[in-house]
Design a protein around this motif. Structure first.
Motif, short mmCIF file in Angstrom:
data_model
loop_
_atom_site.label_atom_id
_atom_site.label_comp_id
_atom_site.label_asym_id
_atom_site.label_seq_id
_atom_site.Cartn_x
_atom_site.Cartn_y
_atom_site.Cartn_z
N LYS A 34 12.04 3.49 36.37
CA LYS A 34 12.06 4.52 35.37
C LYS A 34 13.09 5.21 34.72
CE LYS A 34 7.32 4.63 37.00
NZ LYS A 34 6.50 5.92 38.61
N ARG A 35 13.29 5.64 33.42
CA ARG A 35 14.15 6.21 32.97
C ARG A 35 13.17 7.35 32.28
NH1 ARG A 35 14.31 4.98 27.13
NH2 ARG A 35 12.42 3.35 26.69
N GLU A 36 14.25 8.71 31.42
CA GLU A 36 13.24 9.48 31.21
C GLU A 36 13.08 9.33 29.22
OE1 GLU A 36 14.86 13.32 31.49
OE2 GLU A 36 14.66 13.53 33.54
N LYS B 21 13.51 9.79 25.66
CA LYS B 21 13.57 11.51 24.44
C LYS B 21 12.69 11.83 23.23
CE LYS B 21 16.54 14.05 21.89
NZ LYS B 21 15.50 14.61 21.00
N PRO C 246 6.28 5.51 28.32
CA PRO C 246 5.15 6.17 28.93
C PRO C 246 4.39 5.05 28.18
CG PRO C 246 6.89 7.55 27.57
CD PRO C 246 7.05 6.59 27.15
N THR D 217 6.10 17.89 25.25
CA THR D 217 7.43 18.98 25.59
C THR D 217 6.91 20.15 25.39
OG1 THR D 217 7.84 17.56 23.54
CG2 THR D 217 9.32 19.48 23.57
N TYR E 129 7.48 19.28 30.32
CA TYR E 129 6.37 17.88 31.07
C TYR E 129 7.82 17.13 30.20
CZ TYR E 129 2.01 18.02 32.58
OH TYR E 129 1.16 18.51 33.46
N THR E 130 9.06 15.79 30.66
CA THR E 130 9.54 15.78 30.57
C THR E 130 8.44 13.70 30.32
OG1 THR E 130 10.41 15.15 32.65
CG2 THR E 130 11.65 16.40 30.71
N LEU E 131 8.75 12.95 30.01
CA LEU E 131 8.39 12.08 29.75
C LEU E 131 8.58 10.55 30.95
CD1 LEU E 131 5.37 11.67 27.34
CD2 LEU E 131 5.70 12.75 29.53
N GLN E 132 8.24 10.06 31.30
CA GLN E 132 9.38 8.55 32.42
C GLN E 132 8.39 7.67 31.87
OE1 GLN E 132 10.96 8.58 35.71
NE2 GLN E 132 11.69 10.61 34.71
N THR E 133 9.63 5.96 31.30
CA THR E 133 8.45 4.69 31.12
C THR E 133 8.33 4.18 32.08
OG1 THR E 133 10.65 4.06 32.23
CG2 THR E 133 10.90 4.31 29.81
N THR F 237 4.84 5.09 33.11
CA THR F 237 4.07 6.19 34.42
C THR F 237 2.89 6.74 33.32
OG1 THR F 237 6.39 7.20 34.78
CG2 THR F 237 3.99 8.07 35.06
#
Ligand code: ZN
Length: 582
Positions: A367-369, A371, A497, A566, A570-574, A576
């Motif tokens: 998973k990556r964060e 932007k 996400p 934002t 929250y920081t969104l993850q792929t 999820t």
């Protein structure tokens, strides 16, 4: 008065001209139960909604002189009926073209949407809802035409073929204060006579003395007066014991054939009365559901999947000099069949293929964060309540701009989850969405992503990205999968996400602004929540015109999903799934 009010409601419903072309896929509803067997196998059942029980949707989308035509009508699969339907559509178009057509720029829209129903298993009712509107959406002509056919012989049915004796007096009894129109419109749906202008259903059995049509033998009314409710299944089942297939959802109906234990069949729908509908030998037939056992459809076994660490070549043989079959993109998964030295044997296009093992990872994509794109015009106070409106299934050239006008008027934002195929059709609408809010993807063609193979899914995602690039110049950051469906494979592959919702307005069902607003009112505190709507209905756009000032009055900030996430920290993850950002 009552009637004209109803008529107004009807009108607003009718003006929805975007046709749900979204591939519901081929399925058979258990509505038709008995008919000339040679014909039934040719009938089309697809894109079925409550109001489109039968027919393959045909669409005309063209400009002729100063008139823009958006016309949809059904093809039934019966030569004579289809010819008649097409002639009728043509007549309606000609009439308006003769009356209003002039050379010059488009200044009229002509919409036809249809409804199609099956009654007493052999009567087809096709309703054509016509709206002829000027460019500023003033109604010029709006009419409803109903055409009735006998599915056994393709012949047109008139009122005289349906009714008997003093039927008008009898029907009048059901109307209370309204006076029955001399040329009233009606359809026959299942065992009901529906007066469409009055929104009244009359059980055919109650007025059987005034009917010429055949109610007997077509269906087992004595069994139960409550209509069975059919649910779409479209799954494979195995027969658990030798049994029989019937022509009707009743053991009193004709037996079509026997069927052996362990036979695998595809079941399209199931009723709550214990019957399943399947296609067998090209016939629509019925089986008691108790004889069915679900077959576990091969799903992607997570443990046998491998994922590309980088873009990697897929070879026909375990050698860099062998034929190049394709490329597995970074992060994409593929089914692993085995190992061969430094090569991994994989399943590609249903064939064995090879990928260098060093380029593959057995674990799911990390998973990556992500932007998020938060527009500067926001000026949002994170300490005040906020709510995100999201609009699926668009863009639509009429209702989406109405929603955008409202966003602009109140200087608030929203998120549009658009379909790639429609984005390419209405790029200007999409660009305005991006300007006034944000755009995420709702897939390319509204398929249920859970049912796609890895390859099909990747292809859908690729097409969506391509649509974004060509229309907006960038790739989507957020996805809302159709129906909110995202199984493990989907989550692994979307690389975005997944934004679902926690308030469903049911706007697609209500098509009525008051009912939509009412639905939202059922929820108390909206802070941090995501509201699901659809940008393709005028009624939704009307609801938004009321909803947004109301939310602002109640102290909510109306924001895009990226803003909501934002400002709520929250920081969104792929990969999820998010339903809200409380
Ligand atoms: Zn959708």
């Amino acid at each position: 008065m009552v009637k004209s009010k109803r008529r107004l409601i009807r009108l607003s419903i009718l003006l929805i001209f975007t046709i749900l072309l979204l591939g519901v896929g081929f399925f058979l509803a258990g509505i038709i139960q008995k008919r000339n067997q040679t014909k039934i196998e040719n009938l089309y059942f697809e894109d079925l909604t409550n109001k489109k029980e039968i027919g393959r949707l045909e669409a005309i989308d063209k400009v002729e002189k100063n008139i823009y035509y958006k016309v949809s009508y059904p093809l039934i699969g019966d030569k004579e009926i289809d010819k008649d339907v097409e002639e009728n559509v043509d007549k309606l178009i000609r009439y308006n073209l003769d009356k209003y057509g002039k050379e010059g720029e488009v200044n009229y829209y002509y919409f036809i949407d249809y409804e199609a129903y099956i009654g007493v298993n052999y009567i087809l009712s096709i309703v054509m809802n016509e709206n002829f509107v000027s460019k500023d959406l003033k109604m010029i002509e709006d009419k409803t035409y109903v055409y009735l056919y006998d599915l056994n012989n393709g012949e047109n049915l008139s009122k005289e073929d349906i009714f008997n004796g003093d039927y008008k007096d009898k029907i009048q009894e059901y109307l209370e204060d309204d006076k029955l129109d001399e040329d009233f419109n009606f359809v026959i749906k299942n065992d009901q006579l529906i007066l469409i202008d009055y929104n009244i259903s009359i059980p055919l059995l109650e007025i059987k003395d005034y009917l010429k049509i055949d109610l007997s033998g077509k269906k087992d009314y004595s069994n139960d007066n409550v209509e069975p409710v059919y649910t779409l299944i479209n799954k494979q089942y195995q027969i658990t014991e030798d049994t029989l297939l019937y022509e009707n959802a009743s053991m009193k109906s004709n037996v079509s054939t026997d069927i052996k234990k362990d036979t695998v069949v595809n079941v399209y729908s199931q009723s709550d009365k214990g019957w399943s509908v399947l296609l067998y030998d090209n016939k629509v037939l019925y089986i008691e559901t108790k004889y069915l056992k679900e077959v576990k459809v091969e799903t992607v076994d997570e443990s046998s999947m491998v994922y590309a660490i980088t873009d990697v070549n897929i070879r026909k043989e375990a050698s860099t000099s062998s034929e190049l079959l394709g490329v597995l993109k970074s992060g994409e998964g593929i089914k692993k069949l085995g190992e061969d030295g430094t090569w991994t044997k994989v399943l590609y296009n249903n064939e064995e293929a090879y990928i260098a093992t060093s380029c593959l990872s057995p674990v799911k994509i990390k998973k990556r964060e992500v932007k998020l794109n938060v527009p500067p015009q926001g000026n949002i106070d994170p300490n005040k309540p906020m709510v995100a409106l999201s609009f699926d299934d668009g863009p639509n050239p009429v209702s989406t701009p109405m929603i955008l006008d409202t966003l602009e008027k109140y200087n608030v934002r929203a998120t549009f989850f658009d379909l790639g195929n429609l984005m390419k059709k209405y790029p200007d609408v999409v660009r305005r969405e991006a300007q006034l809010g944000e755009v995420g993807t709702h897939s390319y063609a509204h398929k249920n992503l859970n049912n796609l193979s890895v390859q099909e899914l990747n292809e859908d995602l690729r097409l969506s990205r391509e649509a974004f690039k060509s229309v907006l110049g960038y790739e989507p950051i957020l996805i809302r999968p159709p129906y909110g469906n995202a199984n493990a494979t989907v989550r692994a592959l979307v690389d975005m996400p997944i934004i679902n919702w926690d308030i469903d307005t049911l706007d697609w069902k209500y098509r009525n602004k008051d009912l939509i607003l009412n639905e939202i009112d059922k929820y108390g505190n909206l802070d941090g929540r995501i509201i699901l709507m659809h940008s393709i209905y005028k009624t939704t756009a009307e609801a938004v015109e009321i909803l947004i000032p109301d939310l602002l009055d109640r102290g909510y900030q109306v924001v895009s999903i990226s803003e909501l996430a934002t400002y709520k920290g929250y920081t969104l993850q792929t990969g999820t799934v998010y339903n809200n950002f409380k």
